[in-house]
Structure formats: structure tokens, C-alpha cells
Design a protein around this motif. Structure first.
Motif, short mmCIF file in Angstrom:
data_model
loop_
_atom_site.label_atom_id
_atom_site.label_comp_id
_atom_site.label_asym_id
_atom_site.label_seq_id
_atom_site.Cartn_x
_atom_site.Cartn_y
_atom_site.Cartn_z
N THR A 118 1.05 -1.27 0.19
CA THR A 118 0.04 0.11 0.08
C THR A 118 0.91 1.21 0.08
N ASP A 119 2.01 1.09 0.67
CA ASP A 119 3.02 2.35 0.68
C ASP A 119 3.31 2.64 -0.82
N ILE A 120 3.74 1.47 -1.49
CA ILE A 120 4.20 1.35 -3.07
C ILE A 120 3.01 2.20 -3.59
N LEU A 121 1.83 1.72 -3.72
CA LEU A 121 0.66 2.07 -4.29
C LEU A 121 0.53 3.75 -4.11
N GLU A 122 0.93 4.00 -2.91
CA GLU A 122 0.80 5.38 -2.40
C GLU A 122 1.60 6.15 -3.14
N ALA A 123 2.75 5.67 -3.26
CA ALA A 123 3.87 6.53 -4.07
C ALA A 123 3.38 6.62 -5.52
N TYR A 124 2.81 5.78 -6.08
CA TYR A 124 2.17 5.85 -7.47
C TYR A 124 1.18 6.92 -7.61
N LEU A 125 0.20 6.73 -6.60
CA LEU A 125 -0.95 7.72 -6.56
C LEU A 125 -0.41 8.99 -6.28
N ASN A 126 0.58 9.30 -5.42
CA ASN A 126 0.88 10.79 -5.30
C ASN A 126 1.90 11.50 -6.47
N ALA A 127 2.27 10.42 -7.34
CA ALA A 127 2.99 11.17 -8.51
C ALA A 127 2.40 11.76 -9.48
N GLU A 128 2.79 12.49 -10.32
CA GLU A 128 2.37 12.98 -11.44
C GLU A 128 3.15 12.94 -12.85
N PHE A 129 2.56 12.59 -13.90
CA PHE A 129 3.39 12.48 -15.22
C PHE A 129 3.98 13.76 -15.31
N GLU A 130 5.48 13.84 -15.67
CA GLU A 130 6.07 15.10 -15.77
C GLU A 130 5.67 15.80 -17.26
N GLY A 131 5.63 14.88 -18.15
CA GLY A 131 5.52 15.24 -19.31
C GLY A 131 6.73 15.73 -19.92
N GLY A 132 6.96 16.89 -21.01
CA GLY A 132 8.08 17.09 -21.43
C GLY A 132 8.90 15.86 -22.14
N ARG A 133 10.11 16.06 -21.84
CA ARG A 133 10.96 15.07 -22.53
C ARG A 133 10.45 13.50 -22.36
N HIS A 134 9.65 13.37 -21.33
CA HIS A 134 9.09 12.14 -21.08
C HIS A 134 8.02 11.59 -22.12
N GLU A 135 7.16 12.86 -22.40
CA GLU A 135 6.05 12.76 -23.34
C GLU A 135 6.65 12.18 -24.55
N ARG A 136 7.81 12.70 -25.23
CA ARG A 136 8.33 12.09 -26.53
C ARG A 136 8.67 10.59 -26.29
N ARG A 137 9.24 10.14 -25.24
CA ARG A 137 9.68 8.72 -24.88
C ARG A 137 8.24 7.86 -24.81
N VAL A 138 7.27 8.38 -24.01
CA VAL A 138 6.07 7.67 -23.93
C VAL A 138 5.52 7.43 -25.24
N GLU A 139 5.54 8.38 -26.25
CA GLU A 139 4.97 8.28 -27.73
C GLU A 139 5.92 7.22 -28.31
N LYS A 140 7.06 7.24 -28.02
CA LYS A 140 7.99 6.22 -28.66
C LYS A 140 7.56 4.71 -28.37
N ILE A 141 7.38 4.76 -26.97
CA ILE A 141 6.95 3.52 -26.37
C ILE A 141 5.39 2.82 -27.04
N MET A 142 4.87 3.84 -27.15
CA MET A 142 3.28 3.58 -27.89
C MET A 142 3.38 3.24 -29.33
N SER A 143 4.38 3.79 -29.97
CA SER A 143 4.62 3.76 -31.47
C SER A 143 5.32 2.06 -31.62
N LEU A 144 5.58 1.59 -30.69
CA LEU A 144 6.21 0.18 -31.10
C LEU A 144 5.03 -0.79 -31.20
N GLU A 145 4.04 -0.24 -30.58
CA GLU A 145 2.64 -1.04 -31.07
C GLU A 145 2.23 -1.32 -32.66
N LYS A 146 2.89 -0.55 -33.49
CA LYS A 146 2.49 -0.38 -34.87
C LYS A 146 3.27 -1.56 -35.59
#
Length: 146
Positions: A118-146
Motif C-alpha cells: 500500500t505504501d508502494i501504491l501510495e507513491a504511484y498515486l501521489n506522483a504526476e506525469f512530468e510530460g516534457g521529454r518524457h512525453e516524447r519517450r512515452v510516444e515512442k513506447i506506444m509507437s512500438l505497437e504499430k
């Protein structure tokens, strides 16, 4: 009210129950698609059930659990649109949200974690997506599905 979907196989019944209770205490509505004590199912089926329900929309995230968390996380990541992280501690849970914007988090019911799940899950709940350079990387992850 924020909603979460959760599913587990027979290897994580107690942990699933603990997580469901925790999420309800945090004010989440929980759609529990998982197994109860004495039932059995294959983890790929439970991953598919939870992830397809999540993808219908209206959920903040999904939680999937099996004995180790490995099989169910691999299965979840085969489903288009899913970014499932098998986390081992609070730091990993926080970072998967901040950097990967994981929409599914996985745990192993038979794993000895260094802290409360539950502490591990709490850390996930309290975090926010930072976007920025990470958005580009998430888009690359998702493009691997093609």
C-alpha cells in the motif's frame, strides 16, 4: 469519484483484497474483477479482463496481480494502449508514473516486498506525469505497437 479496475489470479487473492480496501479508503470506486479465495484462473485472462475494462474509459488506472506479477504484467503489455509497470518499491512506482505515465501497475502476491504494498501504491498515486521529454519517450513506447 475516481475509479480503478483491478484483477488478480489465484496467486494474489490476499494482496488484491488489501489493495481494494486501501483504494476504497482513499476514496476510489473499485471495479474488482479478480478472484476470491478458492478460485483459479490463468493470469493472461485476468490481465486481458482488467486492461480491456480499463480501455473502455472512465478509470484512473488499473491494478493487476498474479503470483510474481511477471506473467500478468507481460500479458497486460501485449494489449494495445497499455503501459503496465511491475514495480518493486516506492521509488519505482513513483518514477513509472512520472516518466512512463504507466496506466497499469502490477504486483506479485507471493513476492516479499521491502515495504508495504500500500505504501508502494501510495507513491504511484501521489506522483504526476512530468510530460516534457518524457512525453516524447512515452510516444515512442506506444509507437512500438504499430
Amino acid at each position: 469519484m475516481k475509479k480503478v479496475v483491478i484483477a488478480n489470479d489465484h496467486g494474489a487473492v490476499e494482496m488484491k483484497d488489501e489493495i481494494v480496501n486501501f483504494l476504497k479508503q482513499k476514496g476510489f470506486e473499485v471495479n474488482d474483477l479478480g478472484l476470491a479465495e478458492g478460485e483459479s484462473a490463468d493470469y493472461p485472462d485476468m490481465a486481458e479482463l482488467a486492461c480491456k475494462e480499463y480501455l473502455k474509459g472512465g478509470y484512473e488506472f488499473a491494478v493487476v496481480l498474479c503470483g510474481t506479477g511477471i506473467g500478468i504484467s507481460i500479458s497486460a503489455n501485449k494489449i494495445k494502449g497499455i503501459r503496465c509497470a511491475l514495480v518493486q518499491n516506492s521509488y519505482a512506482a513513483e518514477m513509472t508514473k512520472r516518466h512512463n505515465n504507466a496506466n497499469v501497475i502490477a504486483f506479485g502476491g507471493r513476492v516479499d516486498y521491502p515495504e508495504k504494498v500500500t505504501d508502494i501504491l501510495e507513491a504511484y498515486l501521489n506522483a504526476e506525469f512530468e510530460g516534457g521529454r518524457h512525453e516524447r519517450r512515452v510516444e515512442k513506447i506506444m509507437s512500438l505497437e504499430k
